[in-house]
Write an enzyme that holds these catalytic residues in place. Structure first.
Site, PDB file in Angstrom:
ATOM      1  N   SER A 139       0.865  -1.169   0.000  1.00 30.36           N
ATOM      2  CA  SER A 139       0.000   0.000   0.000  1.00 30.36           C
ATOM      3  C   SER A 139       0.902   1.219   0.000  1.00 30.36           C
ATOM      4  O   SER A 139       2.103   1.121   0.298  1.00 30.36           O
ATOM      5  CB  SER A 139      -0.858  -0.016   1.266  1.00 30.36           C
ATOM      6  OG  SER A 139      -1.477   1.237   1.455  1.00 30.36           O
ATOM      7  N   TYR A 152      -2.429  -0.922  10.751  1.00 28.19           N
ATOM      8  CA  TYR A 152      -2.362  -1.315   9.332  1.00 28.19           C
ATOM      9  C   TYR A 152      -0.974  -0.990   8.766  1.00 28.19           C
ATOM     10  O   TYR A 152      -0.372  -1.813   8.076  1.00 28.19           O
ATOM     11  CB  TYR A 152      -3.467  -0.581   8.575  1.00 28.19           C
ATOM     12  CG  TYR A 152      -3.565  -0.884   7.096  1.00 28.19           C
ATOM     13  CD1 TYR A 152      -4.050  -2.105   6.636  1.00 28.19           C
ATOM     14  CD2 TYR A 152      -3.196   0.075   6.143  1.00 28.19           C
ATOM     15  CE1 TYR A 152      -4.157  -2.371   5.267  1.00 28.19           C
ATOM     16  CE2 TYR A 152      -3.306  -0.178   4.781  1.00 28.19           C
ATOM     17  CZ  TYR A 152      -3.786  -1.399   4.346  1.00 28.19           C
ATOM     18  OH  TYR A 152      -3.896  -1.660   2.999  1.00 28.19           O
TER      19      TYR A 152
HETATM   20  N1  LIG Z   1      -8.821  -0.618  -0.542  1.00 30.77           N
HETATM   21  C1  LIG Z   1      -7.846   0.285  -0.610  1.00 30.77           C
HETATM   22  O1  LIG Z   1      -8.096   1.491  -0.671  1.00 30.77           O
HETATM   23  C2  LIG Z   1      -6.403  -0.195  -0.635  1.00 30.77           C
HETATM   24  C3  LIG Z   1      -5.388   0.777  -0.733  1.00 30.77           C
HETATM   25  C4  LIG Z   1      -4.070   0.350  -0.780  1.00 30.77           C
HETATM   26  C5  LIG Z   1      -3.753  -0.989  -0.726  1.00 30.77           C
HETATM   27  N2  LIG Z   1      -4.749  -1.922  -0.611  1.00 30.77           N
HETATM   28  C6  LIG Z   1      -4.363  -3.338  -0.545  1.00 30.77           C
HETATM   29  O2  LIG Z   1      -4.894  -3.999  -1.685  1.00 30.77           O
HETATM   30  C7  LIG Z   1      -5.102  -5.383  -1.369  1.00 30.77           C
HETATM   31  C8  LIG Z   1      -6.499  -5.804  -1.784  1.00 30.77           C
HETATM   32  O3  LIG Z   1      -7.458  -5.095  -1.041  1.00 30.77           O
HETATM   33  P1  LIG Z   1      -8.812  -4.559  -1.691  1.00 30.77           P
HETATM   34  O4  LIG Z   1      -8.716  -3.105  -1.810  1.00 30.77           O
HETATM   35  O5  LIG Z   1      -9.129  -5.336  -2.914  1.00 30.77           O
HETATM   36  O6  LIG Z   1      -9.835  -4.845  -0.498  1.00 30.77           O
HETATM   37  P2  LIG Z   1     -10.824  -6.087  -0.279  1.00 30.77           P
HETATM   38  O7  LIG Z   1     -11.264  -6.002   1.128  1.00 30.77           O
HETATM   39  O8  LIG Z   1     -11.868  -6.073  -1.324  1.00 30.77           O
HETATM   40  O9  LIG Z   1      -9.919  -7.364  -0.534  1.00 30.77           O
HETATM   41  C9  LIG Z   1      -9.274  -8.100   0.465  1.00 30.77           C
HETATM   42  C10 LIG Z   1      -9.596  -9.557   0.233  1.00 30.77           C
HETATM   43  O10 LIG Z   1      -8.850 -10.324   1.180  1.00 30.77           O
HETATM   44  C11 LIG Z   1      -9.708 -11.316   1.694  1.00 30.77           C
HETATM   45  N3  LIG Z   1      -9.240 -11.802   2.990  1.00 30.77           N
HETATM   46  C12 LIG Z   1      -9.321 -11.183   4.193  1.00 30.77           C
HETATM   47  N4  LIG Z   1      -8.826 -11.970   5.153  1.00 30.77           N
HETATM   48  C13 LIG Z   1      -8.409 -13.103   4.540  1.00 30.77           C
HETATM   49  C14 LIG Z   1      -7.803 -14.302   4.988  1.00 30.77           C
HETATM   50  N5  LIG Z   1      -7.546 -14.500   6.298  1.00 30.77           N
HETATM   51  N6  LIG Z   1      -7.488 -15.256   4.095  1.00 30.77           N
HETATM   52  C15 LIG Z   1      -7.764 -15.071   2.777  1.00 30.77           C
HETATM   53  N7  LIG Z   1      -8.349 -13.973   2.288  1.00 30.77           N
HETATM   54  C16 LIG Z   1      -8.667 -13.000   3.157  1.00 30.77           C
HETATM   55  C17 LIG Z   1     -11.067 -10.647   1.788  1.00 30.77           C
HETATM   56  O11 LIG Z   1     -12.102 -11.590   1.904  1.00 30.77           O
HETATM   57  C18 LIG Z   1     -11.085  -9.851   0.482  1.00 30.77           C
HETATM   58  O12 LIG Z   1     -11.613 -10.605  -0.587  1.00 30.77           O
HETATM   59  C19 LIG Z   1      -4.832  -5.513   0.127  1.00 30.77           C
HETATM   60  O13 LIG Z   1      -3.532  -6.005   0.315  1.00 30.77           O
HETATM   61  C20 LIG Z   1      -4.939  -4.097   0.630  1.00 30.77           C
HETATM   62  O14 LIG Z   1      -4.213  -3.899   1.821  1.00 30.77           O
HETATM   63  C21 LIG Z   1      -6.073  -1.548  -0.578  1.00 30.77           C
END
Ligand SMILES: NC(=O)c1ccc[n+]([C@@H]2O[C@H](COP(=O)([O-])OP(=O)(O)OC[C@H]3O[C@@H](n4cnc5c(N)ncnc54)[C@H](O)[C@@H]3O)[C@@H](O)[C@H]2O)c1
Length: 260
Positions: A139, A152
């Site tokens: 991130s 986080y």
């Molecule tokens: N959403 C944002 O604004 C943002 C910003 C920067 C980085 N990210 C990063 O991007 C990546 C994807 O996140 P996203 O934005 O698609 O959010 P999201 O919440 O849609 O995706 C996260 C996924 O991880 C799954 N998950 C959670 N716990 C789990 C576990 N124990 N085992 C397996 N799967 C599990 C969830 O069910 C979900 O499908 C993450 O690493 C997040 O930290 C997100």
């Protein structure tokens, strides 16, 4: 982008959001993809939409035996694992005093220990192949600190440090480890805090708008960066943090100063 024809990839947290976009682009480029998640109905649905080269496998990244299961499944069906994308993560917004210890531990467990278990599960297979690409989805919060998200940030900086050390440890075995650091993802990740954030709309807008390229990173652009590291287009890159953040890491954009 280079073709991923014949390659086998595992993507964690692929039932929705960024993980689903990454899985989709990997399939488009020719890879067979095992999608893991704990959201089984959504995961099955995404895999079905992506076609026969997408296979959903129930997979909790915090469980060692579930890592063994997903890697065994890949090896049994294709005799290899070329790519691991550690994408699954959980978010928590809350100040230090308002973040209980068990919440911090859960974040570290999913966001940092999970990917470490992933390394332990795929590295023996990749070593045998003398090739492999591991892409950790960090991130912009792996690159900077920010108030209100200390737990986080701790988990994501840990993941970034792990990527660099692992890149050094595994390079001579033909295994590359890189990080993609987006500013943006699935807005659904903020679901539980939306009502609190509603009180800070101007601040949130300023945070995302005051960048070289305003706004959050679209999921397909994050997926493209992941596929760059997954493919042979990046064969000499390892230990890299690639921000997909509209230039947020470059510094501060001050709106009025463009008219000086
Ligand atoms: N959403 C944002 O604004 C943002 C910003 C920067 C980085 N990210 C990063 O991007 C990546 C994807 O996140 P996203 O934005 O698609 O959010 P999201 O919440 O849609 O995706 C996260 C996924 O991880 C799954 N998950 C959670 N716990 C789990 C576990 N124990 N085992 C397996 N799967 C599990 C969830 O069910 C979900 O499908 C993450 O690493 C997040 O930290 C997100």
């Amino acid at each position: 982008m280079k073709s991923l024809e014949g390659r086998v990839a595992i993507v964690t947290g692929a039932a929705r959001g960024t993980g689903a976009a990454i899985a989709s682009r990997l399939v488009e480029l020719g890879a067979t993809v095992l999608l893991g998640d704990i959201l089984h109905d959504e995961g099955e649905r995404v895999a079905e939409e992506l076609g026969e080269r997408a296979i959903y496998v129930p997979h909790d990244v915090t469980k060692r035996d579930e890592w063994e299961r997903i890697v065994t499944r890949a090896v049994e069906s294709a005799a290899r694992v070329d790519v691991l994308v550690n994408n699954a993560a959980v978010l928590h917004l809350g100040t230090i005093e308002k973040t209980p210890e068990d919440v911090l531990r859960r974040l570290l467990e999913v966001n940092t220990v999970g990917p470490y278990l992933g390394l332990r599960a795929v590295v023996p297979v990749m070593r045998e192949q003398r090739a492999g690409s591991i892409v950790n989805v960090g991130s912009v919060d792996s690159l900077f600190g920010m108030n209100g998200i200390t737990s986080y940030c701790a988990s994501k900086w840990g993941l970034r440090g792990m990527s660099k050390a692992a890149a050094l440890e595994l390079g001579r075995d033909g295994i590359r480890v890189n990080s993609v650091c987006p500013a943006g993802g699935n807005p659904g990740m903020y679901g539980p805090w939306m009502s609190q954030l509603a009180g800070f709309m101007d601040e949130t807008r300023a945070y995302t708008e005051n960048r070289a390229i305003p706004g959050e990173a679209p999921l397909d652009r994050i997926a493209e960066a992941v596929c760059f590291f997954a493919s042979d287009a990046s064969l000499h890159c390892t230990g890299v943090d690639l921000p997909v953040d509209g230039g947020a890491h470059a510094g501060r954009f001050i709106p009025g100063f463009n008219t000086l």
